[in-house]
Design a protein around this motif. Structure first.
Motif, PDB file in Angstrom:
ATOM      1  N   ARG A  24      19.591  -1.387  10.374  1.00  0.00           N
ATOM      2  CA  ARG A  24      18.876  -2.780  10.261  1.00  0.00           C
ATOM      3  C   ARG A  24      17.612  -2.807  11.051  1.00  0.00           C
ATOM      4  N   TYR A  25      17.225  -2.061  12.119  1.00  0.00           N
ATOM      5  CA  TYR A  25      16.176  -1.783  12.784  1.00  0.00           C
ATOM      6  C   TYR A  25      15.053  -1.023  12.138  1.00  0.00           C
ATOM      7  N   ALA A  26      13.758  -1.313  12.391  1.00  0.00           N
ATOM      8  CA  ALA A  26      12.799  -0.484  11.877  1.00  0.00           C
ATOM      9  C   ALA A  26      11.793  -0.351  12.938  1.00  0.00           C
ATOM     10  N   LYS A  27      10.759   0.798  12.850  1.00  0.00           N
ATOM     11  CA  LYS A  27       9.849   0.967  13.988  1.00  0.00           C
ATOM     12  C   LYS A  27       8.754   1.800  13.192  1.00  0.00           C
ATOM     13  N   ASP A  28       7.564   1.447  13.597  1.00  0.00           N
ATOM     14  CA  ASP A  28       6.451   2.406  13.362  1.00  0.00           C
ATOM     15  C   ASP A  28       6.397   2.430  11.688  1.00  0.00           C
ATOM     16  N   ILE A  29       6.408   1.120  11.245  1.00  0.00           N
ATOM     17  CA  ILE A  29       6.094   1.334   9.667  1.00  0.00           C
ATOM     18  C   ILE A  29       5.085   0.065   9.329  1.00  0.00           C
ATOM     19  N   THR A  30       4.264   0.452   8.345  1.00  0.00           N
ATOM     20  CA  THR A  30       3.492  -0.391   7.477  1.00  0.00           C
ATOM     21  C   THR A  30       4.275  -1.158   6.284  1.00  0.00           C
ATOM     22  N   ILE A  31       4.106  -2.585   6.095  1.00  0.00           N
ATOM     23  CA  ILE A  31       4.873  -3.308   4.840  1.00  0.00           C
ATOM     24  C   ILE A  31       3.464  -3.826   4.237  1.00  0.00           C
ATOM     25  N   ARG A  32       3.366  -3.735   2.867  1.00  0.00           N
ATOM     26  CA  ARG A  32       2.245  -4.235   2.216  1.00  0.00           C
ATOM     27  C   ARG A  32       2.877  -4.819   0.827  1.00  0.00           C
ATOM     28  N   TYR A  33       2.069  -6.150   0.492  1.00  0.00           N
ATOM     29  CA  TYR A  33       2.631  -6.855  -0.509  1.00  0.00           C
ATOM     30  C   TYR A  33       1.400  -7.073  -1.392  1.00  0.00           C
ATOM     31  N   PRO A  34       1.313  -6.942  -2.681  1.00  0.00           N
ATOM     32  CA  PRO A  34       0.160  -7.337  -3.479  1.00  0.00           C
ATOM     33  C   PRO A  34       0.230  -9.227  -3.787  1.00  0.00           C
ATOM     34  N   ILE A  35      -0.748  -9.604  -3.762  1.00  0.00           N
ATOM     35  CA  ILE A  35      -0.846 -11.187  -4.037  1.00  0.00           C
ATOM     36  C   ILE A  35      -1.764 -11.242  -5.251  1.00  0.00           C
ATOM     37  N   HIS A  36      -1.023 -11.868  -6.509  1.00  0.00           N
ATOM     38  CA  HIS A  36      -1.849 -12.206  -7.413  1.00  0.00           C
ATOM     39  C   HIS A  36      -2.277 -13.708  -7.273  1.00  0.00           C
ATOM     40  N   TYR A 131       6.570   0.124   1.607  1.00  0.00           N
ATOM     41  CA  TYR A 131       6.591   0.185   3.057  1.00  0.00           C
ATOM     42  C   TYR A 131       6.088   1.760   3.423  1.00  0.00           C
ATOM     43  N   ALA A 132       5.612   1.918   4.404  1.00  0.00           N
ATOM     44  CA  ALA A 132       5.081   3.508   4.639  1.00  0.00           C
ATOM     45  C   ALA A 132       5.151   3.603   6.112  1.00  0.00           C
ATOM     46  N   ASN A 133       5.368   4.809   6.344  1.00  0.00           N
ATOM     47  CA  ASN A 133       5.165   5.341   7.798  1.00  0.00           C
ATOM     48  C   ASN A 133       3.868   5.173   8.400  1.00  0.00           C
ATOM     49  N   GLY A 134       4.134   4.705   9.954  1.00  0.00           N
ATOM     50  CA  GLY A 134       2.949   4.516  10.755  1.00  0.00           C
ATOM     51  C   GLY A 134       2.044   3.386  10.337  1.00  0.00           C
ATOM     52  N   ASP A 135       0.873   3.231  11.028  1.00  0.00           N
ATOM     53  CA  ASP A 135      -0.182   2.245  10.830  1.00  0.00           C
ATOM     54  C   ASP A 135      -0.904   2.633   9.645  1.00  0.00           C
ATOM     55  N   GLU A 136      -0.883   1.951   8.434  1.00  0.00           N
ATOM     56  CA  GLU A 136      -1.738   2.054   7.307  1.00  0.00           C
ATOM     57  C   GLU A 136      -2.099   0.906   6.911  1.00  0.00           C
ATOM     58  N   THR A 137      -2.379  -0.150   7.792  1.00  0.00           N
ATOM     59  CA  THR A 137      -3.070  -1.515   7.430  1.00  0.00           C
ATOM     60  C   THR A 137      -4.459  -1.605   7.217  1.00  0.00           C
ATOM     61  N   GLU A 138      -5.081  -0.204   7.248  1.00  0.00           N
ATOM     62  CA  GLU A 138      -6.721  -0.142   6.903  1.00  0.00           C
ATOM     63  C   GLU A 138      -6.741   1.013   6.243  1.00  0.00           C
ATOM     64  N   ASN A 139      -5.828   1.277   5.299  1.00  0.00           N
ATOM     65  CA  ASN A 139      -5.614   2.420   4.651  1.00  0.00           C
ATOM     66  C   ASN A 139      -5.515   2.005   2.940  1.00  0.00           C
ATOM     67  N   ALA A 140      -6.579   1.901   2.282  1.00  0.00           N
ATOM     68  CA  ALA A 140      -6.366   1.245   0.879  1.00  0.00           C
ATOM     69  C   ALA A 140      -5.774   2.304  -0.065  1.00  0.00           C
TER      70      ALA A 140
END
Length: 376
Positions: A24-36, A131-140
């Motif tokens: 239940r613990y996570a580390k070094d991940i990016t979470i992304r949600y599309p908003i309509h 969700y994705a491995n690493g920092d993907e917050t500025e990867n389109a």
């Protein structure tokens, strides 16, 4: 020309307790949600919620991707934001011109070990993230080999737009039936039928009951009880209507300790107690200035705990909803989806197969049952 300062939620979910697992613990991940986004606006703010968390959560970076560009999001002018256990934060407003019908992406990065406890499951044609491995917050374009789709919505509980006064939101409150497709189908109906000033906001948690909740490790993920949920979830930027559809789990869950140690028959309410719980919802919603509509409980014939006494409770509860003058209207989901020849059962085309949750066609029918005057 002077612009109106009217915040309206365009996307939202409840916050519940995650299923307890060793991982239940996570580390070094990016979470992304599309908003309509259903209507245009000129500002944006996000709500991150750790209501069910027992430890602080730190979001090391938050971005919004819109119009081919990433925008950093701040809390009190800082990129890194910490949400205390049981706490909620609302980000600094982001000045951004947003066009009706567009999609934006909210991403956040968790660098350190994070307790992934505040979450909700939701699904439907507009409800999917990744969700994705690493920092993907500025990867389109996050690569599919390093990411995975999810219907679990962590921490992000609301997205609001600064918009015209005519725009507003409807809150859909309930359990797993509302956590599934029909609110998304209703949002698509609004778009299809030209109700472009109304956002549909889902506040629903699977397995939840009005009057009880599980505190054991086995069933804790079944959601908070109504007295802990309603006041936290339902107040929503720009909302003026709540549609309530809940109560079936109070009826079907108790089976007796011999069958299940965590589901004693003492958990079974009387119909009067269940109605009193609903009345508590109505009273709270009125205090927020909302109009209140209540959906009848759906057929459950053939469900694994189906029994005549449970059907009797469901019928009595539904008759209260149909007849009470405490609400602005009844939305008779039961009558719309039941088999006229066997009224305790779904029409076959509306049954998902488990005899409790509707099929895709059933959810679409539920969305069509919402009166058009509520959507204008």
């Amino acid at each position: 020309m002077k612009r109106n300062n009217h915040w309206v939620s365009v996307w939202g979910n409840a916050v519940s307790v995650a299923e307890n697992r060793p991982e239940r613990y996570a580390k070094d991940i990016t979470i992304r949600y599309p908003i309509h986004v259903p209507f245009s606006g000129h500002g944006l703010r996000l709500t991150f919620d750790n209501y069910c968390g027992t430890e602080p959560v730190t979001l090391h970076k938050v971005t919004v991707f819109y119009g081919g560009k990433f925008y950093p999001v701040y809390l009190e002018q800082k990129r890194e934001m910490t949400i205390g256990a049981g706490q909620t934060v609302v980000t600094d407003p982001l000045e951004l011109e947003i066009t009706e019908g567009e999609v934006l992406q909210v991403s956040f990065y968790l660098a350190d070990f994070t307790l992934m406890r505040s979450v909700v499951y939701a699904c439907g044609p507009l409800s999917e993230g990744l969700y994705a491995n690493g920092d993907e917050t500025e990867n389109a374009h996050i690569h599919m080999e390093s990411s995975r789709k999810t219907h679990l919505f962590y921490f992000l509980s609301n997205v609001s737009v600064l918009t015209d006064e005519r725009n507003r939101a409807i809150v859909c409150y309930g359990d797993s039936i509302t956590a599934q497709d029909w609110p998304d189908d209703l949002a698509l109906r609004c778009f299809r039928e030209g109700y472009h000033n109304t956002a549909i906001i889902r506040r629903a948690t699977s397995g939840s009951r009005i009057l009880r909740e599980y505190t054991c490790l086995t069933y804790e993920s079944y959601g908070l009880s109504g007295h802990r949920r309603f006041h936290h979830e339902v107040p929503t930027d720009g909302a003026d209507v709540v549609i309530i559809q809940q109560g079936i789990n109070d009826i079907i869950h108790p089976v007796g300790r011999r069958s299940n140690a965590f589901r004693p028959m003492s958990d079974l309410p009387t119909v009067e107690e269940l109605i009193d719980g609903l009345k508590g919802y109505i009273e709270k919603a009125r205090s927020y200035g909302y109009r209140v509509y209540v959906g009848t409980l759906l057929p459950m014939g053939g469900w694994r705990t189906d029994a005549p006494f449970r059907q009797g409770m469901r019928h009595a509860y539904n008759e209260f909803i149909r007849s009470t003058d405490l609400i602005d209207g009844c939305i008779d989901f039961d009558r719309a989806l039941r088999d006229p020849e066997r009224p305790d059962y779904f029409l076959p085309e509306y049954d998902s197969g488990d005899h409790l949750h509707p099929s895709k066609a059933g959810y679409e029918r539920m969305a069509m049952e919402i009166p058009a005057e509520l959507l204008r």
